[in-house]
Design an enzyme around this catalytic site. Structure first.
Site, PDB file in Angstrom:
ATOM      1  N   ASP A  47       6.435  44.899 -10.812  1.00 20.07           N
ATOM      2  CA  ASP A  47       5.313  45.453 -11.580  1.00 20.07           C
ATOM      3  C   ASP A  47       4.883  46.860 -11.195  1.00 20.07           C
ATOM      4  OD1 ASP A  47       4.824  43.203 -13.129  1.00 20.07           O
ATOM      5  OD2 ASP A  47       4.182  42.004 -11.499  1.00 20.07           O
ATOM      6  N   ARG A  90       9.334  37.570 -21.153  1.00 17.50           N
ATOM      7  CA  ARG A  90       9.633  36.155 -20.487  1.00 17.50           C
ATOM      8  C   ARG A  90       9.502  34.923 -21.442  1.00 17.50           C
ATOM      9  NH1 ARG A  90       8.584  34.888 -15.165  1.00 17.50           N
ATOM     10  NH2 ARG A  90       9.499  37.152 -14.579  1.00 17.50           N
ATOM     11  N   HIS A 141      -0.140  37.448 -11.138  1.00 22.45           N
ATOM     12  CA  HIS A 141       1.161  37.310 -11.602  1.00 22.45           C
ATOM     13  C   HIS A 141       1.206  38.292 -12.705  1.00 22.45           C
ATOM     14  CE1 HIS A 141       4.407  35.029 -12.965  1.00 22.45           C
ATOM     15  NE2 HIS A 141       3.781  34.050 -13.843  1.00 22.45           N
ATOM     16  N   HIS A 181      12.509  34.564 -14.091  1.00 17.27           N
ATOM     17  CA  HIS A 181      12.379  34.383 -12.465  1.00 17.27           C
ATOM     18  C   HIS A 181      12.188  33.207 -11.923  1.00 17.27           C
ATOM     19  CE1 HIS A 181      11.215  37.280  -8.891  1.00 17.27           C
ATOM     20  NE2 HIS A 181      12.485  37.080  -9.199  1.00 17.27           N
ATOM     21  N   ARG A 201      14.578  43.780  -8.295  1.00 13.25           N
ATOM     22  CA  ARG A 201      14.222  44.264  -9.644  1.00 13.25           C
ATOM     23  C   ARG A 201      13.826  45.712  -9.539  1.00 13.25           C
ATOM     24  NH1 ARG A 201      10.603  39.672 -11.629  1.00 13.25           N
ATOM     25  NH2 ARG A 201       9.652  40.302  -9.567  1.00 13.25           N
ATOM     26  N   LYS A 248      -6.418  43.498  -1.932  1.00  9.04           N
ATOM     27  CA  LYS A 248      -5.069  43.309  -2.213  1.00  9.04           C
ATOM     28  C   LYS A 248      -4.801  44.681  -3.140  1.00  9.04           C
ATOM     29  CE  LYS A 248      -3.211  39.232  -1.504  1.00  9.04           C
ATOM     30  NZ  LYS A 248      -2.962  37.692  -1.821  1.00  9.04           N
ATOM     31  N   ILE A 249      -3.347  45.148  -3.018  1.00  6.93           N
ATOM     32  CA  ILE A 249      -2.884  46.180  -3.664  1.00  6.93           C
ATOM     33  C   ILE A 249      -1.944  45.749  -4.854  1.00  6.93           C
ATOM     34  CG2 ILE A 249      -2.040  48.470  -3.418  1.00  6.93           C
ATOM     35  CD1 ILE A 249      -4.474  48.186  -1.909  1.00  6.93           C
ATOM     36  N   MET A 250      -2.193  45.767  -5.845  1.00  3.84           N
ATOM     37  CA  MET A 250      -1.773  45.202  -6.749  1.00  3.84           C
ATOM     38  C   MET A 250      -0.213  46.027  -7.172  1.00  3.84           C
ATOM     39  SD  MET A 250      -3.460  42.597  -7.219  1.00  3.84           S
ATOM     40  CE  MET A 250      -4.734  41.949  -6.975  1.00  3.84           C
ATOM     41  N   ARG A 296       4.151  14.993 -11.808  1.00  4.35           N
ATOM     42  CA  ARG A 296       3.042  14.481 -11.249  1.00  4.35           C
ATOM     43  C   ARG A 296       3.080  14.257  -9.666  1.00  4.35           C
ATOM     44  NH1 ARG A 296      -1.286  12.434  -8.852  1.00  4.35           N
ATOM     45  NH2 ARG A 296      -2.622  11.336 -10.070  1.00  4.35           N
ATOM     46  N   HIS A 309       5.466  39.778  -2.376  1.00  5.45           N
ATOM     47  CA  HIS A 309       5.820  38.784  -3.410  1.00  5.45           C
ATOM     48  C   HIS A 309       6.151  37.413  -2.768  1.00  5.45           C
ATOM     49  CE1 HIS A 309       8.647  36.734  -6.218  1.00  5.45           C
ATOM     50  NE2 HIS A 309       8.398  37.752  -7.036  1.00  5.45           N
TER      51      HIS A 309
HETATM   52  C1  LIG Z   1       2.459  38.290  -4.993  1.00  2.00           C
HETATM   53  C2  LIG Z   1       1.315  37.385  -3.902  1.00  2.00           C
HETATM   54  C3  LIG Z   1       0.364  36.706  -4.553  1.00  2.00           C
HETATM   55  C4  LIG Z   1       2.383  36.917  -2.985  1.00  2.00           C
HETATM   56  O1  LIG Z   1       1.729  36.605  -1.969  1.00  2.00           O
HETATM   57  P1  LIG Z   1       1.460  35.169  -0.873  1.00  2.00           P
HETATM   58  O2  LIG Z   1       2.937  34.674  -0.625  1.00  2.00           O
HETATM   59  O3  LIG Z   1       0.510  34.027  -1.577  1.00  2.00           O
HETATM   60  O4  LIG Z   1       1.103  35.708   0.395  1.00  2.00           O
HETATM   61  P2  LIG Z   1      -0.340  36.176   0.667  1.00  2.00           P
HETATM   62  O5  LIG Z   1      -1.302  36.380  -0.405  1.00  2.00           O
HETATM   63  O6  LIG Z   1      -0.866  34.890   1.373  1.00  2.00           O
HETATM   64  O7  LIG Z   1      -0.283  37.188   1.574  1.00  2.00           O
HETATM   65  C5  LIG Z   1       0.162  37.035   2.837  1.00  2.00           C
HETATM   66  C6  LIG Z   1      -0.518  38.458   3.709  1.00  2.00           C
HETATM   67  O8  LIG Z   1      -0.022  39.527   3.142  1.00  2.00           O
HETATM   68  C7  LIG Z   1      -1.069  40.282   2.562  1.00  2.00           C
HETATM   69  N1  LIG Z   1      -0.665  40.783   1.314  1.00  2.00           N
HETATM   70  C8  LIG Z   1       0.217  39.924   0.345  1.00  2.00           C
HETATM   71  N2  LIG Z   1       0.382  40.984  -0.738  1.00  2.00           N
HETATM   72  C9  LIG Z   1      -0.551  41.775  -0.641  1.00  2.00           C
HETATM   73  C10 LIG Z   1      -0.910  43.057  -1.140  1.00  2.00           C
HETATM   74  N3  LIG Z   1      -0.432  43.308  -2.337  1.00  2.00           N
HETATM   75  N4  LIG Z   1      -1.962  43.941  -0.691  1.00  2.00           N
HETATM   76  C11 LIG Z   1      -2.304  43.726   0.375  1.00  2.00           C
HETATM   77  N5  LIG Z   1      -2.131  42.793   1.146  1.00  2.00           N
HETATM   78  C12 LIG Z   1      -1.291  41.795   0.895  1.00  2.00           C
HETATM   79  C13 LIG Z   1      -2.271  38.982   2.186  1.00  2.00           C
HETATM   80  O9  LIG Z   1      -3.448  39.723   2.397  1.00  2.00           O
HETATM   81  C14 LIG Z   1      -1.931  38.161   3.513  1.00  2.00           C
HETATM   82  O10 LIG Z   1      -2.459  38.910   4.588  1.00  2.00           O
HETATM   83  P3  LIG Z   1      -3.087  38.313   5.952  1.00  2.00           P
HETATM   84  O11 LIG Z   1      -2.158  37.087   6.369  1.00  2.00           O
HETATM   85  O12 LIG Z   1      -3.732  39.182   6.875  1.00  2.00           O
HETATM   86  O13 LIG Z   1      -4.241  37.489   5.284  1.00  2.00           O
HETATM   87  C15 LIG Z   1       0.722  38.467  -3.053  1.00  2.00           C
HETATM   88  O14 LIG Z   1       1.622  39.505  -2.407  1.00  2.00           O
HETATM   89  C16 LIG Z   1      -0.054  39.709  -3.928  1.00  2.00           C
HETATM   90  O15 LIG Z   1      -1.159  39.217  -4.254  1.00  2.00           O
HETATM   91  N6  LIG Z   1       0.505  40.676  -4.454  1.00  2.00           N
HETATM   92  C17 LIG Z   1      -0.401  41.592  -5.426  1.00  2.00           C
HETATM   93  C18 LIG Z   1      -0.141  40.899  -6.746  1.00  2.00           C
HETATM   94  C19 LIG Z   1       0.926  41.354  -7.337  1.00  2.00           C
HETATM   95  O16 LIG Z   1       1.711  42.218  -7.429  1.00  2.00           O
HETATM   96  N7  LIG Z   1       1.629  40.173  -8.250  1.00  2.00           N
HETATM   97  C20 LIG Z   1       2.930  40.369  -8.949  1.00  2.00           C
HETATM   98  C21 LIG Z   1       3.652  39.467  -8.211  1.00  2.00           C
HETATM   99  S1  LIG Z   1       5.553  39.711  -8.778  1.00  2.00           S
END
Ligand SMILES: CC(C)(COP(=O)(O)OP(=O)(O)OC[C@H]1O[C@@H](n2cnc3c(N)ncnc32)[C@H](O)[C@@H]1OP(=O)(O)O)[C@@H](O)C(=O)NCCC(=O)NCCS
Length: 374
Positions: free
Chosen positions: A311, A336, A221, A186, A269, A254-256, A355, A260
């Site tokens: 996921d 991976r 992640h 990815h 996917r 955060k809801i896992m 760097r 993205h």
């Molecule tokens: C994947 C992830 C880290 C990418 O997020 P990002 O680009 O960094 O975006 P942010 O975490 O800054 O989120 C932006 C907004 O959406 C919300 N948000 C994003 N993912 C969320 C989630 N899974 N559950 C609830 N809120 C979520 C954030 O709280 C944030 O809200 P705010 O602007 O009110 O503070 C994020 O979506 C996340 O934490 N997801 C859950 C973990 C996960 O499934 N990881 C696997 C990725 S393949």
């Protein structure tokens, strides 16, 4: 001195290098490995073929694929010292730590002495990571020393044989294979980027991979698939799931398995793995788990316009295949390893030390106060 621009948190949107391995949907490109669409690979290919494609840059011939597959099977065999190490790891070890430590130990006793060995070392880990996991899991949980070399001809069949101790059905085997294909690569995700940063220092192959494992372990992640399963299993009904997840959102949880860093509308996917999760749920006459997952998906879209990533439904699919939750992220490592390896090879081919600079936000220059005067 060149102009230095400050960029957003988390390097979002920054193009941090070039790759010929993967496109992941930016500018409508779709998700492709070496130019091949992920949907075609998930339909027609196997994990071994995809690993060859990623690491060698082209689809294999029949003969090349047979040799490659045989090499991976051959490389399942673990040295006695490594088995002893695995037996000494506590039963309640995090399996990600088992792979991180086992992989690192293999790098001690079978080090990469020249970059010309890189493909062989990658095949070694594609064979040995599944057997390390299977060997440790069976010893820790069932006090059984398995013959780590046996378990079918593919990585998918081997994982199901050693980790579920059930008869492996064709359907489960294909679903596992598809999952390994989807997880294989990815682009510049966090763990792959770490592998490249490490490789760019001209460090060895094993060090780069171990850095990737440590990075994948976190719930933002790779760890998200286990966290998603933990969430889904908290609820007894779809209605309860909707209500409690809604409350969790109010509390800024955060809801896992949702959202993205690169995709904004959907994860390509997800459609593939969701289809498989549904198929397996019907086969198991499940009337609840899949429905709970769908109710969370609907709620997340209605409330936040957030969509499931790979996921979320991988968790449901793995559950129906009889895989224990704590093994979900290690399966991601195994898959991976092929993507990480391709990036390590690519980085080495056209290397420059990675760097960047930091924007300094600390105190102004301050005079030093000797310790007795503080
Ligand atoms: C994947 C992830 C880290 C990418 O997020 P990002 O680009 O960094 O975006 P942010 O975490 O800054 O989120 C932006 C907004 O959406 C919300 N948000 C994003 N993912 C969320 C989630 N899974 N559950 C609830 N809120 C979520 C954030 O709280 C944030 O809200 P705010 O602007 O009110 O503070 C994020 O979506 C996340 O934490 N997801 C859950 C973990 C996960 O499934 N990881 C696997 C990725 S393949």
């Amino acid at each position: 001195m060149k102009d230095k621009k400050t960029i957003g948190a988390g390097l979002r949107g920054v193009v941090a290098g070039q790759t010929a391995i993967c496109t992941c949907g930016i500018n409508g490109s779709g998700l492709t490995y070496r130019g091949y669409d992920i949907n075609d690979l998930a339909k027609f290919s196997s994990f071994e073929e995809v690993s060859f494609l990623l690491m060698c840059g082209k689809l294999p011939t029949k003969h090349e694929l047979a040799n490659f597959t045989q090499d991976i099977v051959k490389y399942r065999k673990l040295p006695a010292q490594l088995k002893e190490l695995l037996e000494n790891m506590p039963k309640d070890s995090n399996p990600m730590d088992v792979l991180r430590t086992g992989g690192s130990f293999l790098g001690v006793i079978e080090p990469e002495t020249s970059f010309t060995e890189e493909l062989e070392k990658a095949k070694r880990l594609l064979g040995a990571f599944p057997s390390m996991l299977g060997y440790w899991y069976n010893y820790a949980n069932h006090q059984k020393r398995i013959d780590e070399t046996k378990g079918g001809d593919s990585v998918a069949s081997y994982l199901l044989t050693t980790l579920t101790n059930q008869q492996v059905s064709d359907e489960n085997q294909r679903c596992m294979d598809v999952s390994l294909i989807l997880y294989a690569e990815h682009e510049f995700n966090a763990s792959t980027f770490v592998c490249r940063v490490c490789a760019a220092t001209l460090s060895d192959y094993f060090s780069a991979i171990i850095g990737g494992i440590g990075t994948l372990r976190g719930p933002l992640h790779g760890g998200a698939n286990e966290a998603a399963m933990e969430l889904i299993s908290r609820f007894k009904t779809p209605a309860e799931a909707s209500q409690k997840v809604k409350q969790a959102l109010v509390e800024k949880e955060k809801i896992m398995g949702f959202g993205h860093a690169v995709y904004s509308k959907s994860d390509p996917r997800n459609l593939v793995i969701k289809e498989w999760a549904k198929k397996l749920s019907l086969k198991h006459s499940d009337s609840n788990l899949f429905a709970i997952s769908e109710s969370i998906e609907k709620l997340m879209w209605d409330e936040k316009k957030l969509f499931p990533n790979l996921d979320f439904y991988s968790a449901t699919a793995y559950h129906f295949m009889g895989i224990s939750t704590e093994l979900f992220t290690p399966l991601f490592v195994i898959s991976r390893t092929s993507g990480w390896s391709s990036h390590i090879f690519e980085q080495r081919k056209n290397n420059r030390l990675i760097r960047p600079n930091a924007e300094y936000i600390g105190p102004e220059p301050t005079s030093y106060t000797p310790i007795n005067e503080r």
